[in-house]
Design a protein around this motif. Structure first.
Motif, PDB file in Angstrom:
ATOM      1  N   LEU A  21      33.493 -38.689 -19.192  1.00 51.24           N
ATOM      2  CA  LEU A  21      32.712 -37.292 -19.450  1.00 51.24           C
ATOM      3  C   LEU A  21      31.033 -37.532 -19.436  1.00 51.24           C
ATOM      4  CD1 LEU A  21      34.966 -35.593 -21.869  1.00 51.24           C
ATOM      5  CD2 LEU A  21      34.617 -34.970 -19.386  1.00 51.24           C
ATOM      6  N   THR A  22      30.756 -38.578 -20.321  1.00 55.23           N
ATOM      7  CA  THR A  22      29.266 -38.675 -20.218  1.00 55.23           C
ATOM      8  C   THR A  22      28.756 -38.920 -18.785  1.00 55.23           C
ATOM      9  OG1 THR A  22      29.623 -39.825 -22.355  1.00 55.23           O
ATOM     10  CG2 THR A  22      27.480 -40.463 -20.970  1.00 55.23           C
ATOM     11  N   LEU A  23      29.579 -39.689 -18.036  1.00 55.51           N
ATOM     12  CA  LEU A  23      29.198 -40.033 -16.591  1.00 55.51           C
ATOM     13  C   LEU A  23      28.907 -38.978 -15.663  1.00 55.51           C
ATOM     14  CD1 LEU A  23      28.513 -42.136 -14.188  1.00 55.51           C
ATOM     15  CD2 LEU A  23      31.177 -42.435 -14.245  1.00 55.51           C
ATOM     16  N   SER A  24      30.084 -37.748 -15.894  1.00 57.53           N
ATOM     17  CA  SER A  24      30.111 -36.850 -15.117  1.00 57.53           C
ATOM     18  C   SER A  24      28.917 -35.673 -15.408  1.00 57.53           C
ATOM     19  CB  SER A  24      31.360 -35.950 -15.173  1.00 57.53           C
ATOM     20  OG  SER A  24      31.535 -35.693 -16.405  1.00 57.53           O
ATOM     21  N   GLU A  25      28.672 -35.639 -16.732  1.00 57.89           N
ATOM     22  CA  GLU A  25      27.511 -35.095 -17.076  1.00 57.89           C
ATOM     23  C   GLU A  25      26.279 -35.381 -16.618  1.00 57.89           C
ATOM     24  OE1 GLU A  25      27.723 -34.637 -21.422  1.00 57.89           O
ATOM     25  OE2 GLU A  25      29.282 -33.577 -21.286  1.00 57.89           O
ATOM     26  N   MET A  26      26.085 -36.923 -16.574  1.00 59.48           N
ATOM     27  CA  MET A  26      24.843 -37.411 -16.052  1.00 59.48           C
ATOM     28  C   MET A  26      24.729 -36.989 -14.829  1.00 59.48           C
ATOM     29  SD  MET A  26      24.699 -40.958 -18.057  1.00 59.48           S
ATOM     30  CE  MET A  26      23.402 -41.455 -16.834  1.00 59.48           C
ATOM     31  N   PHE A  27      25.765 -37.097 -13.774  1.00 56.71           N
ATOM     32  CA  PHE A  27      25.635 -37.087 -12.493  1.00 56.71           C
ATOM     33  C   PHE A  27      25.391 -35.466 -12.098  1.00 56.71           C
ATOM     34  CE2 PHE A  27      28.028 -36.323  -8.432  1.00 56.71           C
ATOM     35  CZ  PHE A  27      27.341 -37.195  -7.293  1.00 56.71           C
ATOM     36  N   GLU A  28      25.966 -34.612 -12.999  1.00 63.06           N
ATOM     37  CA  GLU A  28      25.630 -33.208 -12.599  1.00 63.06           C
ATOM     38  C   GLU A  28      24.182 -33.086 -12.769  1.00 63.06           C
ATOM     39  OE1 GLU A  28      27.618 -28.998 -13.594  1.00 63.06           O
ATOM     40  OE2 GLU A  28      27.743 -30.577 -15.303  1.00 63.06           O
ATOM     41  N   GLU A  29      23.522 -33.593 -13.668  1.00 63.65           N
ATOM     42  CA  GLU A  29      22.113 -33.584 -13.994  1.00 63.65           C
ATOM     43  C   GLU A  29      21.145 -34.164 -12.797  1.00 63.65           C
ATOM     44  OE1 GLU A  29      20.902 -35.462 -17.835  1.00 63.65           O
ATOM     45  OE2 GLU A  29      22.173 -34.205 -18.799  1.00 63.65           O
TER      46      GLU A  29
END
Length: 176
Positions: A59-67
């Motif tokens: 989830l952390t990774l997906s949020e960073m990727f979205e940014e």
């Protein structure tokens, strides 16, 4: 290899589908959840992602990727490279145990915490504990049937769920 999920991406005829199972495993022998959704739509529904590994890390990774997608105007390759570089250099992020498949209408990528951004040679890629099973099934179906990408993605996960104890048949499929 990360236990607890299987994600597969299939591309054919200008369409791409990513499918993921719903199992969340705690430790070696406890299933906590059967219907988790590990596939997301990002950047105005133009990018699909699927993640495997530790749930919090993914989830952390997906949020960073979205940014990164927002920062680079939806440019998937640029966002992936920038995320991988940041992930690899940051001491805290470096410990994340997750993998990500990301796809738009033109390209499919695998992003890892080792700073790797890989564009697969084939039109099929899979990650997670049942990834090799799902990828084998998807390749066979992709090159030997006329099934749609959605059907191939779903069927390959159904096959993986019959072999891998960390993969179940509660499947989510998203397509572009």
């Amino acid at each position: 290899m990360f236990k607890g999920t299987t994600i597969v991406a299939v591309r054919r005829d200008n369409k791409v589908s990513i499918a993921g199972d719903g199992q969340v495993t705690f430790g070696e022998n406890t299933i906590l959840k059967h219907g988790a959704k590990k596939i997301r739509r990002l950047y105005n529904d133009e990018v699909l992602i699927g993640f495997a590994g530790s749930v919090a890390d993914a989830l952390t990774l997906s949020e960073m990727f979205e940014e990164k997608l927002e920062q680079y105007g939806g440019n998937l390759k640029r966002a992936a490279v920038e995320l991988a570089q940041e992930w690899r250099k940051d001491k805290v992020l470096k410990k994340l145990e997750a993998l990500l498949i990301a796809a738009d209408k033109n390209v499919t990528l695998v992003i890892s915490g080792n700073g790797e951004v890989i564009e697969p040679d084939n039109d099929v890629i899979a990650i997670g504990s049942g990834g090799n099973f799902a990828m084998s099934a998807a390749l066979a179906l992709r090159y030997n049937t006329n099934l749609s990408v959605e059907e191939i993605a779903r069927k390959s996960l159904e096959i993986a769920s019959q072999i891998c104890v960390y993969t179940n048949d509660h499947i989510t499929v998203e397509s572009l």
